[in-house]
Design a protein around this motif. Structure first.
Motif, PDB file in Angstrom:
ATOM      1  N   MET A  13       0.840  -1.169   0.000  1.00  0.00           N
ATOM      2  CA  MET A  13       0.000   0.000   0.000  1.00  0.00           C
ATOM      3  C   MET A  13       0.893   1.242   0.000  1.00  0.00           C
ATOM      4  SD  MET A  13      -2.966   1.148   2.681  1.00  0.00           S
ATOM      5  CE  MET A  13      -3.866  -0.337   2.390  1.00  0.00           C
ATOM      6  N   GLN A  14       0.529   2.206  -0.805  1.00  0.00           N
ATOM      7  CA  GLN A  14       1.283   3.455  -0.857  1.00  0.00           C
ATOM      8  C   GLN A  14       0.802   4.404   0.235  1.00  0.00           C
ATOM      9  OE1 GLN A  14       1.454   5.324  -4.669  1.00  0.00           O
ATOM     10  NE2 GLN A  14       1.749   3.406  -5.749  1.00  0.00           N
ATOM     11  N   ARG A  15       1.673   5.306   0.580  1.00  0.00           N
ATOM     12  CA  ARG A  15       1.330   6.353   1.545  1.00  0.00           C
ATOM     13  C   ARG A  15       1.603   7.698   0.906  1.00  0.00           C
ATOM     14  NH1 ARG A  15       1.624   3.976   7.117  1.00  0.00           N
ATOM     15  NH2 ARG A  15       1.960   1.786   6.678  1.00  0.00           N
ATOM     16  N   LYS A  16       0.837   8.695   1.307  1.00  0.00           N
ATOM     17  CA  LYS A  16       1.054  10.036   0.771  1.00  0.00           C
ATOM     18  C   LYS A  16       0.819  11.079   1.850  1.00  0.00           C
ATOM     19  CE  LYS A  16      -3.598  10.836  -0.804  1.00  0.00           C
ATOM     20  NZ  LYS A  16      -4.470  11.265  -1.844  1.00  0.00           N
ATOM     21  N   ALA A  17       1.373  12.216   1.609  1.00  0.00           N
ATOM     22  CA  ALA A  17       1.188  13.341   2.520  1.00  0.00           C
ATOM     23  C   ALA A  17      -0.238  13.873   2.395  1.00  0.00           C
ATOM     24  CB  ALA A  17       2.187  14.435   2.189  1.00  0.00           C
ATOM     25  N   VAL A  18      -0.711  14.473   3.464  1.00  0.00           N
ATOM     26  CA  VAL A  18      -2.038  15.080   3.481  1.00  0.00           C
ATOM     27  C   VAL A  18      -1.894  16.495   4.017  1.00  0.00           C
ATOM     28  CG1 VAL A  18      -4.356  14.963   4.482  1.00  0.00           C
ATOM     29  CG2 VAL A  18      -3.159  12.859   3.852  1.00  0.00           C
ATOM     30  N   LEU A  19      -2.524  17.432   3.362  1.00  0.00           N
ATOM     31  CA  LEU A  19      -2.480  18.818   3.810  1.00  0.00           C
ATOM     32  C   LEU A  19      -3.265  18.957   5.114  1.00  0.00           C
ATOM     33  CD1 LEU A  19      -1.154  21.109   2.154  1.00  0.00           C
ATOM     34  CD2 LEU A  19      -3.447  21.889   1.610  1.00  0.00           C
ATOM     35  N   GLU A  20      -2.667  19.592   6.092  1.00  0.00           N
ATOM     36  CA  GLU A  20      -3.334  19.857   7.361  1.00  0.00           C
ATOM     37  C   GLU A  20      -3.862  21.288   7.366  1.00  0.00           C
ATOM     38  OE1 GLU A  20      -0.292  19.002  10.256  1.00  0.00           O
ATOM     39  OE2 GLU A  20      -0.825  16.882  10.277  1.00  0.00           O
ATOM     40  N   HIS A  21      -4.709  21.570   8.352  1.00  0.00           N
ATOM     41  CA  HIS A  21      -5.280  22.911   8.466  1.00  0.00           C
ATOM     42  C   HIS A  21      -4.191  23.982   8.543  1.00  0.00           C
ATOM     43  CE1 HIS A  21      -8.033  26.097   9.547  1.00  0.00           C
ATOM     44  NE2 HIS A  21      -7.244  26.389  10.557  1.00  0.00           N
ATOM     45  N   ALA A  22      -3.154  23.715   9.301  1.00  0.00           N
ATOM     46  CA  ALA A  22      -2.051  24.679   9.434  1.00  0.00           C
ATOM     47  C   ALA A  22      -1.386  24.925   8.079  1.00  0.00           C
ATOM     48  CB  ALA A  22      -1.024  24.185  10.439  1.00  0.00           C
ATOM     49  N   ASP A  23      -1.295  23.889   7.247  1.00  0.00           N
ATOM     50  CA  ASP A  23      -0.708  24.045   5.914  1.00  0.00           C
ATOM     51  C   ASP A  23      -1.586  24.933   5.037  1.00  0.00           C
ATOM     52  OD1 ASP A  23       1.377  22.216   6.574  1.00  0.00           O
ATOM     53  OD2 ASP A  23       0.031  20.547   6.082  1.00  0.00           O
ATOM     54  N   ALA A  24      -2.881  24.688   5.065  1.00  0.00           N
ATOM     55  CA  ALA A  24      -3.813  25.501   4.276  1.00  0.00           C
ATOM     56  C   ALA A  24      -3.759  26.958   4.726  1.00  0.00           C
ATOM     57  CB  ALA A  24      -5.230  24.951   4.395  1.00  0.00           C
ATOM     58  N   THR A  25      -3.656  27.171   6.019  1.00  0.00           N
ATOM     59  CA  THR A  25      -3.558  28.527   6.568  1.00  0.00           C
ATOM     60  C   THR A  25      -2.270  29.202   6.114  1.00  0.00           C
ATOM     61  OG1 THR A  25      -4.876  27.881   8.479  1.00  0.00           O
ATOM     62  CG2 THR A  25      -3.542  29.862   8.708  1.00  0.00           C
ATOM     63  N   ARG A  26      -1.177  28.443   6.102  1.00  0.00           N
ATOM     64  CA  ARG A  26       0.113  28.991   5.656  1.00  0.00           C
ATOM     65  C   ARG A  26       0.061  29.356   4.170  1.00  0.00           C
ATOM     66  NH1 ARG A  26       3.930  25.661   8.310  1.00  0.00           N
ATOM     67  NH2 ARG A  26       3.237  24.056   6.908  1.00  0.00           N
ATOM     68  N   ILE A  27      -0.569  28.517   3.370  1.00  0.00           N
ATOM     69  CA  ILE A  27      -0.731  28.810   1.939  1.00  0.00           C
ATOM     70  C   ILE A  27      -1.535  30.094   1.760  1.00  0.00           C
ATOM     71  CG2 ILE A  27      -1.885  28.060  -0.179  1.00  0.00           C
ATOM     72  CD1 ILE A  27      -1.110  25.163   0.624  1.00  0.00           C
ATOM     73  N   LEU A  28      -2.653  30.194   2.458  1.00  0.00           N
ATOM     74  CA  LEU A  28      -3.487  31.405   2.352  1.00  0.00           C
ATOM     75  C   LEU A  28      -2.709  32.654   2.743  1.00  0.00           C
ATOM     76  CD1 LEU A  28      -7.020  30.516   3.789  1.00  0.00           C
ATOM     77  CD2 LEU A  28      -6.415  31.069   1.431  1.00  0.00           C
ATOM     78  N   ALA A  29      -1.955  32.581   3.824  1.00  0.00           N
ATOM     79  CA  ALA A  29      -1.213  33.749   4.298  1.00  0.00           C
ATOM     80  C   ALA A  29      -0.177  34.197   3.277  1.00  0.00           C
ATOM     81  CB  ALA A  29      -0.545  33.439   5.636  1.00  0.00           C
ATOM     82  N   ALA A  30       0.563  33.262   2.710  1.00  0.00           N
ATOM     83  CA  ALA A  30       1.591  33.622   1.730  1.00  0.00           C
ATOM     84  C   ALA A  30       0.972  34.137   0.442  1.00  0.00           C
ATOM     85  CB  ALA A  30       2.491  32.423   1.449  1.00  0.00           C
ATOM     86  N   ALA A  31      -0.111  33.514   0.014  1.00  0.00           N
ATOM     87  CA  ALA A  31      -0.790  33.981  -1.197  1.00  0.00           C
ATOM     88  C   ALA A  31      -1.382  35.372  -0.971  1.00  0.00           C
ATOM     89  CB  ALA A  31      -1.876  32.980  -1.603  1.00  0.00           C
ATOM     90  N   ARG A  32      -1.990  35.571   0.199  1.00  0.00           N
ATOM     91  CA  ARG A  32      -2.550  36.890   0.532  1.00  0.00           C
ATOM     92  C   ARG A  32      -1.455  37.947   0.521  1.00  0.00           C
ATOM     93  NH1 ARG A  32      -2.987  36.682   5.700  1.00  0.00           N
ATOM     94  NH2 ARG A  32      -4.680  35.169   5.690  1.00  0.00           N
ATOM     95  N   ALA A  33      -0.305  37.635   1.112  1.00  0.00           N
ATOM     96  CA  ALA A  33       0.806  38.596   1.148  1.00  0.00           C
ATOM     97  C   ALA A  33       1.249  38.970  -0.260  1.00  0.00           C
ATOM     98  CB  ALA A  33       1.979  38.015   1.937  1.00  0.00           C
ATOM     99  N   GLU A  34       1.334  37.991  -1.147  1.00  0.00           N
ATOM    100  CA  GLU A  34       1.720  38.264  -2.549  1.00  0.00           C
ATOM    101  C   GLU A  34       0.694  39.164  -3.219  1.00  0.00           C
ATOM    102  OE1 GLU A  34       3.988  37.963  -6.119  1.00  0.00           O
ATOM    103  OE2 GLU A  34       4.504  37.461  -4.054  1.00  0.00           O
ATOM    104  N   ALA A  35      -0.582  38.862  -3.006  1.00  0.00           N
ATOM    105  CA  ALA A  35      -1.643  39.666  -3.615  1.00  0.00           C
ATOM    106  C   ALA A  35      -1.636  41.094  -3.069  1.00  0.00           C
ATOM    107  CB  ALA A  35      -3.001  39.011  -3.369  1.00  0.00           C
ATOM    108  N   LEU A  36      -1.512  41.236  -1.769  1.00  0.00           N
ATOM    109  CA  LEU A  36      -1.525  42.574  -1.165  1.00  0.00           C
ATOM    110  C   LEU A  36      -0.304  43.389  -1.572  1.00  0.00           C
ATOM    111  CD1 LEU A  36      -2.872  41.742   2.415  1.00  0.00           C
ATOM    112  CD2 LEU A  36      -4.113  42.797   0.492  1.00  0.00           C
ATOM    113  N   GLU A  37       0.853  42.719  -1.670  1.00  0.00           N
ATOM    114  CA  GLU A  37       2.069  43.415  -2.093  1.00  0.00           C
ATOM    115  C   GLU A  37       1.901  44.024  -3.482  1.00  0.00           C
ATOM    116  OE1 GLU A  37       6.462  42.007  -3.478  1.00  0.00           O
ATOM    117  OE2 GLU A  37       5.781  41.283  -1.521  1.00  0.00           O
ATOM    118  N   ASN A  38       1.131  43.342  -4.331  1.00  0.00           N
ATOM    119  CA  ASN A  38       0.905  43.812  -5.695  1.00  0.00           C
ATOM    120  C   ASN A  38      -0.406  44.585  -5.849  1.00  0.00           C
ATOM    121  OD1 ASN A  38       3.150  42.638  -7.451  1.00  0.00           O
ATOM    122  ND2 ASN A  38       2.541  40.900  -6.192  1.00  0.00           N
TER     123      ASN A  38
END
Length: 132
Positions: free
Chosen positions: A1-26
């Motif tokens: 059986m294969q195993r894979k990583a799963v995105l956690e809530h903290a990961d989704a929050t980190r993605i949103l924060a970095a994407a938001r920062a990029e958008a706001l900077e521009n």
């Protein structure tokens, strides 16, 4: 059986924060959506000034990238290249701005952004993913 990583809530929050920062900077009013590998919404943020429709489009871009296991720019390129029948493909948005999140070669999530030019949407999505 294969195993894979799963995105956690903290990961989704980190993605949103970095994407938001990029958008706001521009100074880009966008919506950012994060979905799991099945295209199910984990997080969504619509920045001030982003059009209401951008929330729907961002989620569909993310879903399309997750289910298709590729950037949605590839679909847009196909349509622009003359394969217009692809516009009617189910559950797909043929617009650039959806980017899959890969870990160890597996798509574990995707980010979709909508609100500015297609390449700018993709830039914001990639900035979010880079935070992982």
């Amino acid at each position: 059986m294969q195993r894979k990583a799963v995105l956690e809530h903290a990961d989704a929050t980190r993605i949103l924060a970095a994407a938001r920062a990029e958008a706001l900077e521009n100074q880009w009013a966008v919506t950012i959506a994060v979905v799991d590998d099945g295209g199910h919404l984990l997080a969504l943020e619509r920045l001030d000034g982003a059009a209401p429709i951008s929330a729907y489009i961002a989620a569909e871009k993310a879903r399309s990238a997750a289910l298709g296991r590729r950037e949605t720019k590839g679909y847009e390129d196909m349509v622009n290249g003359g394969r217009t029948a692809f516009v009617s493909a189910p559950l797909l948005t043929s617009l650039e701005g959806g980017v899959p999140v890969r870990v160890d070669g597996h798509v574990v999530a995707a980010v979709g952004v909508s609100g500015v030019k297609a390449e700018q949407d993709a830039q914001v999505a990639m900035a979010g993913i880079a935070a992982l």
